[in-house]
Design an enzyme around this catalytic site. Sequence first.
Site, PDB file in Angstrom:
ATOM      1  N   HIS A  73      24.129  -8.709   2.415  1.00 13.45           N
ATOM      2  CA  HIS A  73      23.404  -8.517   3.682  1.00 13.45           C
ATOM      3  C   HIS A  73      23.903  -9.499   4.747  1.00 13.45           C
ATOM      4  O   HIS A  73      23.503 -10.653   4.782  1.00 13.45           O
ATOM      5  CB  HIS A  73      21.908  -8.733   3.425  1.00 13.45           C
ATOM      6  N   ASP A 283      21.453 -12.589   4.852  1.00 14.74           N
ATOM      7  CA  ASP A 283      21.063 -12.112   6.181  1.00 14.74           C
ATOM      8  C   ASP A 283      21.757 -12.967   7.259  1.00 14.74           C
ATOM      9  O   ASP A 283      21.157 -13.309   8.279  1.00 14.74           O
ATOM     10  CB  ASP A 283      19.537 -12.128   6.367  1.00 14.74           C
ATOM     11  N   HIS A 287      23.965 -16.314  16.095  1.00 12.13           N
ATOM     12  CA  HIS A 287      23.749 -16.233  17.546  1.00 12.13           C
ATOM     13  C   HIS A 287      24.272 -17.535  18.124  1.00 12.13           C
ATOM     14  O   HIS A 287      24.252 -18.561  17.445  1.00 12.13           O
ATOM     15  CB  HIS A 287      22.258 -16.098  17.874  1.00 12.13           C
TER      16      HIS A 287
END
Length: 417
Positions: A73, A283, A287
Amino acid sequence: MEERQVCRNIIRGEVRMSLAIKNGQIFINNGLIKKNILVENSKIKKITNNNIKAEKTIDASGKIVLPGIIDSHVHMREPGQEYKEDFFSGSCAAAAGGVTTFLDMPNNKPPILTALDLEKKRQAAKKSIVNYGFYFGTDGKNINEFKKISNVATLKVYMDKTTGNLIINDESVLNKIFMRFKRIAVHAEEENVERAIKLAIKNKNQLHLCHISSREEINLIRNFKNNKECKIFVEVTPHHLFLTKEDEKNSFFMMKPGLKTKKDQDALWKAIKDGTMDRIATDHAPHTITEKESENPPYGVPGIETMLPLLLDAVNNKKLSLNDVVRLTIKNPAEMFGIKNKGRIETGFDADLVIVDMKKTKTVSNKNLFTKCRWSPWHGKELRGWPITTIVNGNVVFNNNKIENINAKEVMFNNKR
Ligand code: DOR
Ligand code: ZN
Ligand code: ZN
């Protein structure tokens, strides 16, 4: 002081150099055994006590050799948001974290909703230095595209709000999606977890529940896991295992689902011990620092570089066994997604390997990271147990903090999984 280093001697395609990994403790059949491994033509050719010769030799004395980590993921942000991460930078981070295969999510900007979008992503991913696979996305309006695509991990359905605009709430749309795509991964939180399970039971799907984070969710899942209608697989992230709400110092610690209480965290660890939890995946959601410091910070934390050190540190602290780590980050992801030829050190399997030093102590530092975002929620944390060499398709792509830029490949999923 350790500095990150990338060698940009790009070698295209497969490198067919033979490789001998000698004297390591090899993880085979749920245990460690001292053996030599011979790698030829990207595959494991021989596992032996005898002396072996190859064009290149690695002495793994005192080290452990594991199958490469499969991070099921991640968000590599390409195409569309390459300023946050791209397949090269993200795969360098993967290699530095002992990850030899990752599965990439479809909430790109724009999202991956058509066969053409997927094809463009396939082209972009060719610069990855570790192996990769893809999820396909849906906005509920692209159901006709489902039959045009092949070789994806699963369809990804967003039932709660997060990065991107793929949220679907309408029950009849959800039902149609579950009817038309057998394997589904969901971003579902709280009561949506039960909703997803009921849809999957009704339509006999294979359901992957991403990043489960609370006690209520895991207790509910435990009750449904043994149902006869559909297979349910459960994933947890390192940040939900090692951080709680108390650690949420600023927006850099904000992600979806958010950090929970100690009570929730204990329930996740219990689920690891009793086998309810099937996988740990990062995950990985990079950013930029500017975005995270802005008034409207986006959700997500990077993690592909730090998952294995965190887990090895937990092994050193007796919180986990090495067997748990292999089951949750290698064996189960390979089997549950049906990734061909990966997940085991076995003759004929792909030579995706990671050599780890359980005694190496190092502090996570933003300045040493390969992820393009250059920050980590674990900055400043000292961990014991690190990957030191990562081998992908028989090629050494990470060694002693240096990256070799050698292209990897898309994985193949078994249709009979
Ligand atoms: O925190 C998150 N970030 N959760 C998600 O579900 C998506 C991810 C992202 O893409 O940034
Ligand atoms: Zn999610
Ligand atoms: Zn995600």
